[in-house]
Motif scaffolding. Structure first.
Motif, mmCIF file in Angstrom:
data_model
loop_
_atom_site.group_PDB
_atom_site.id
_atom_site.type_symbol
_atom_site.label_atom_id
_atom_site.label_comp_id
_atom_site.label_asym_id
_atom_site.label_seq_id
_atom_site.Cartn_x
_atom_site.Cartn_y
_atom_site.Cartn_z
ATOM 1 N N VAL A 516 0.938 -1.215 0.185
ATOM 2 C CA VAL A 516 -0.207 0.204 0.080
ATOM 3 C C VAL A 516 0.719 1.324 0.288
ATOM 4 N N GLN A 517 1.977 2.022 1.055
ATOM 5 C CA GLN A 517 2.675 2.365 0.676
ATOM 6 C C GLN A 517 3.519 2.843 -0.433
ATOM 7 N N HIS A 518 3.474 1.652 -1.263
ATOM 8 C CA HIS A 518 3.416 1.997 -3.487
ATOM 9 C C HIS A 518 2.714 2.373 -3.441
ATOM 10 N N LYS A 519 1.796 2.320 -3.435
ATOM 11 C CA LYS A 519 0.618 3.101 -3.915
ATOM 12 C C LYS A 519 0.359 4.275 -3.880
ATOM 13 N N MET A 520 0.607 4.378 -2.157
ATOM 14 C CA MET A 520 0.337 5.977 -2.230
ATOM 15 C C MET A 520 1.667 7.047 -2.845
ATOM 16 N N LEU A 521 2.814 6.652 -2.745
ATOM 17 C CA LEU A 521 4.261 6.592 -3.573
ATOM 18 C C LEU A 521 3.735 7.143 -4.993
ATOM 19 N N GLU A 522 2.930 5.902 -5.928
ATOM 20 C CA GLU A 522 2.738 6.474 -6.915
ATOM 21 C C GLU A 522 1.277 7.861 -7.334
ATOM 22 N N ARG A 523 0.370 7.678 -6.409
ATOM 23 C CA ARG A 523 -0.299 8.855 -6.320
ATOM 24 C C ARG A 523 -0.146 10.125 -4.949
ATOM 25 N N ALA A 524 0.651 10.175 -5.179
ATOM 26 C CA ALA A 524 1.856 11.196 -4.048
ATOM 27 C C ALA A 524 0.766 13.113 -4.755
ATOM 28 N N GLU A 525 0.779 12.867 -5.334
ATOM 29 C CA GLU A 525 0.474 14.364 -6.438
ATOM 30 C C GLU A 525 -0.693 14.800 -5.750
ATOM 31 N N GLU A 526 -1.524 13.515 -6.377
ATOM 32 C CA GLU A 526 -3.391 13.646 -5.722
ATOM 33 C C GLU A 526 -3.493 13.611 -3.687
ATOM 34 N N LEU A 527 -2.799 12.273 -3.070
ATOM 35 C CA LEU A 527 -1.999 12.728 -1.455
ATOM 36 C C LEU A 527 -2.658 13.854 -0.845
ATOM 37 N N ASP A 552 6.507 6.640 7.039
ATOM 38 C CA ASP A 552 7.404 7.229 5.973
ATOM 39 C C ASP A 552 7.011 7.504 4.591
ATOM 40 N N ALA A 553 6.036 6.889 3.926
ATOM 41 C CA ALA A 553 5.653 7.210 2.647
ATOM 42 C C ALA A 553 5.189 8.251 2.499
ATOM 43 N N LEU A 554 4.300 8.165 4.121
ATOM 44 C CA LEU A 554 3.963 9.479 4.212
ATOM 45 C C LEU A 554 5.093 10.950 4.016
ATOM 46 N N ILE A 555 5.498 10.731 4.655
ATOM 47 C CA ILE A 555 6.750 11.589 4.829
ATOM 48 C C ILE A 555 7.178 12.062 3.527
ATOM 49 N N GLU A 556 7.335 10.597 3.369
ATOM 50 C CA GLU A 556 7.698 11.619 1.670
ATOM 51 C C GLU A 556 7.015 12.372 0.818
ATOM 52 N N VAL A 557 5.906 11.497 0.263
ATOM 53 C CA VAL A 557 4.231 12.789 -0.129
ATOM 54 C C VAL A 557 4.664 14.254 0.325
ATOM 55 N N SER A 559 6.902 15.695 1.851
ATOM 56 C CA SER A 559 8.373 16.489 1.596
ATOM 57 C C SER A 559 8.774 16.766 -0.489
ATOM 58 N N SER A 560 8.203 15.658 -0.871
ATOM 59 C CA SER A 560 8.115 16.192 -2.042
ATOM 60 C C SER A 560 6.996 16.169 -3.080
ATOM 61 N N GLN A 561 5.806 16.900 -1.970
ATOM 62 C CA GLN A 561 5.329 17.476 -3.120
ATOM 63 C C GLN A 561 4.822 18.853 -2.440
ATOM 64 N N ASP A 568 10.094 19.513 8.026
ATOM 65 C CA ASP A 568 9.107 19.670 7.718
ATOM 66 C C ASP A 568 8.272 19.093 7.741
ATOM 67 N N ALA A 569 8.556 18.185 7.074
ATOM 68 C CA ALA A 569 7.221 17.074 6.417
ATOM 69 C C ALA A 569 6.995 16.542 7.548
ATOM 70 N N GLU A 570 7.354 16.005 9.072
ATOM 71 C CA GLU A 570 7.589 15.414 10.148
ATOM 72 C C GLU A 570 6.843 16.179 11.250
ATOM 73 N N ALA A 571 6.877 17.986 10.850
ATOM 74 C CA ALA A 571 5.837 19.002 11.701
ATOM 75 C C ALA A 571 4.768 18.616 11.190
ATOM 76 N N TYR A 572 4.839 19.013 9.875
ATOM 77 C CA TYR A 572 3.388 18.428 9.144
ATOM 78 C C TYR A 572 2.328 17.283 9.789
ATOM 79 N N ILE A 573 3.580 16.581 9.689
ATOM 80 C CA ILE A 573 2.479 15.188 10.533
ATOM 81 C C ILE A 573 1.929 15.525 11.704
#
Length: 587
Positions: A516-527, A552-557, A559-561, A568-573
């Motif tokens: 599922v985390q891979h699917k999250m990364l594939e849909r990063a922009e919309e997520l 971890d995938a959510l942090i990457e989403v 951060s990248s998007q 800062d991504a961790e602070a967002y979470i």
């Protein structure tokens, strides 16, 4: 009318007035009046008013600590205290500088970790200095003795408060999964101490026990099994059941996100193996905690945890068996070896590999704790299935150390809970896993395997309420054709617009495993767009790997998007969690 002894310091007129005033008062009223008069006497005599404030601070993962905190506050108020509840998620250690009397109720989960919502408070308390010389406190720690770091969070908070100058009212209580009696003893000790110190009502003025006719933890409800269906295909390596129970006559109510606690029974073949290893017939009479007497085989089936191994159990068996090999394993420098040996083994292995010359039924029973209930995320909306509750349960069967093993509760439900049978259960309300109050708020749900259970309830509930908010499900399992749990239901929800999107990951259908985390990364922009427009993010399932990988995938989403650093991504979470927009039901 009340009669006063002849030596009472009142004239006849005062006695008559007092008798008229006191006649008919119930226990709570006389208790309150006693505390009030004691406090009033101190003030009128020129003494400083006693501080009757009390703060009950709790840290919870599944809601147990919060429930006990609520009971404690109610008891404190009845005893005359000005008591308040405070969630660690809303507290800072510096807040305690203004507190005089503090009771801490906190759980430990995972490998000695604090509840997720309590992490900030816990980390700050352990690393920063605050002045707590005027604080009186006591800690009630919840944990599970099957884990090495039993009650670790409570132990560390207890030690740290003392280091910072606070004074213990009574010693810390370390409570196992069957925490009722341990909690009650701790609470009695606390209020015995506070009762005299605060001139409050006597400690005997406690909250009344629930009537026996009410169903709950102390008196589980026998729910009839309405249906039991295997959700996997014929060629699946998994055995996932959909179970439906009747709640008619229970008085239970629940919301999506809540938990059903199932009281299991041990399997007959597991009991037989244990009795053979112990050299006992099972007909021996044993006395259980509380004084109840039963035949050993009945106690092993209904009352005792006959499988779970822990250091505590190993130590108790070493004392019974006198095994020198076990003594070596229990040495401080052999903790890693003992942990490795325990992994995958059960109590029966202890008896077989380190036999005792003689073993009585009482000694065998002394090794074991009470058989704990198993908690399952509810897979139904009460609006969609009135008078029923549904579960999604994976039957656990495996081989370890050359022996076939099975999960106690999951195989009890799979093998022994047939249609028409009764299963003992009760409700556990999880306030930390709730749908948004606003039905227009978007929701994102990540639930692989049986982690999809509460999201079936979420989507059903929103469909029944006619919610307009968008919903997005990430689901994963092994094979599309065999393990797509509730596939037809999801397709109907998509067709009806009750589910907006679904992304699936079947790890064994591709050359490289996809989760599922891979699917999250594939849909990063919309997520990320969904999060930015206020979506609530939910995760349910395995805590040891999946939940961490999803985080971890959510942090990457983010951060990248969002063009943010990892920090800062961790602070967002962290802000999402604080706003109750990131909620997890992990186990």
């Amino acid at each position: 009318m009340i009669e006063f002894p002849t030596h009472a310091p009142f004239n006849d007129g005062q006695k008559n007035l007092l008798s008229q005033a006191l006649t008919g008062l119930d226990a709570n009223q006389t208790s309150w009046l006693s505390g009030y008069l004691a406090a009033w006497q101190g003030v009128s005599a020129g003494a400083a008013a006693v501080d009757t404030s009390l703060t009950v601070l709790f840290g919870t993962e599944s809601g147990n600590s919060e429930g006990l905190a609520d009971l404690t506050v109610k008891r404190a108020k009845k005893a005359g205290f000005k008591a308040t509840m405070l969630n660690m998620s809303d507290a800072e250690p510096k807040d305690l500088e203004k507190v005089t009397n503090l009771l801490v109720i906190v759980s430990t989960w995972g490998d000695g970790e604090p509840p997720e919502a309590a992490e900030n408070f816990y980390n700050t308390l352990l690393t920063e200095s605050v002045k707590l010389d005027d604080l009186n406190f006591s800690v009630c720690a919840l944990g599970d003795t099957s884990y090495d770091q039993f009650c670790q969070t409570g132990k560390e908070i207890d030690e740290r408060l003392a280091e910072l100058g606070a004074k213990r009212l009574v010693d810390r209580a370390d409570c196992d999964v069957d925490f009722d009696d341990s909690y009650a003893a701790w609470a009695d000790s606390v209020f015995d101490k506070l009762g005299s110190a605060a001139s409050a009502a006597p400690a005997a003025a406690s909250f009344a026990a629930a009537p026996a006719i009410e169903y709950g933890k102390k008196n589980p409800f026998p729910a009839e099994v309405l249906d039991s269906v295997v959700l996997n295909g014929d060629y699946s390596k998994k055995e996932t059941l959909h179970l439906e129970f009747s709640l008619e006559g229970s008085g239970f109510s629940y919301e999506p996100g809540d938990v059903l606690c199932v009281v299991p029974q041990n399997a007959d073949d597991v009991i037989a193996d244990l009795l053979e290893a112990a050299g006992l017939s099972g007909e021996e009479e044993v006395e259980l905690k509380g004084g109840e007497k039963k035949a050993l085989k009945v106690a092993l089936k209904q009352d005792l945890d006959i499988t779970s191994l822990s250091r505590k159990v190993v130590k108790a068996w070493q004392e019974i068996s006198g095994s020198l090999k076990l003594a070596d394993l229990l040495a401080d420098d052999a903790k890693a070896q003992l942990k490795e040996w325990i992994n995958g083994r059960q109590i029966v292995d202890l008896l077989v590999e380190f036999p005792a010359k003689e073993l009585s039924a009482a000694q065998l029973v002394s090794l074991m704790r009470k058989l704990p209930p198993r908690l399952y995320s509810i897979a139904s909306s009460p609006k969609a299935h009135e008078g029923e509750v549904h579960l999604t349960v994976a039957a656990v069967r495996y081989n370890s150390n050359g022996k076939d093993r099975k999960g106690v509760a999951s195989t009890f439900l799979a093998d022994d809970a047939k249609k028409g049978d009764k299963v003992l259960c009760y409700m556990h309300h999880n306030k930390n896993f709730r749908l948004p109050e606003n039905d227009e708020t978007p929701i994102i749900m990540v639930g692989p395997g049986t982690g999809v259970a509460p999201f079936r309830a979420f989507v059903e509930e929103r469909a029944e309420r006619g919610a307009k908010g968008e919903s997005w499900l990430f689901f994963g399992d092994q094979h599309y054709n065999e393990d797509f749990l509730y596939q037809l239901e999801w397709q109907d929800h998509l067709k009806n617009g009750d589910l907006t999107k679904i992304d699936v990951a079947f790890s064994r259908d591709m050359p490289e495993k996809v989760y599922v985390q891979h699917k999250m990364l594939e849909r990063a922009e919309e997520l990320y767009q969904w999060l930015e427009k206020g979506a609530h993010f939910y995760v349910c399932g395995d805590a040891s790997r999946m939940a961490s990988d999803v985080n971890d995938a959510l942090i990457e989403v983010i951060s990248s998007q969002g063009g943010k650093s990892k920090e800062d991504a961790e602070a967002y979470i962290a802000q999402l969690k604080k706003d109750k927009r990131y909620q997890r039901d992990v186990y």
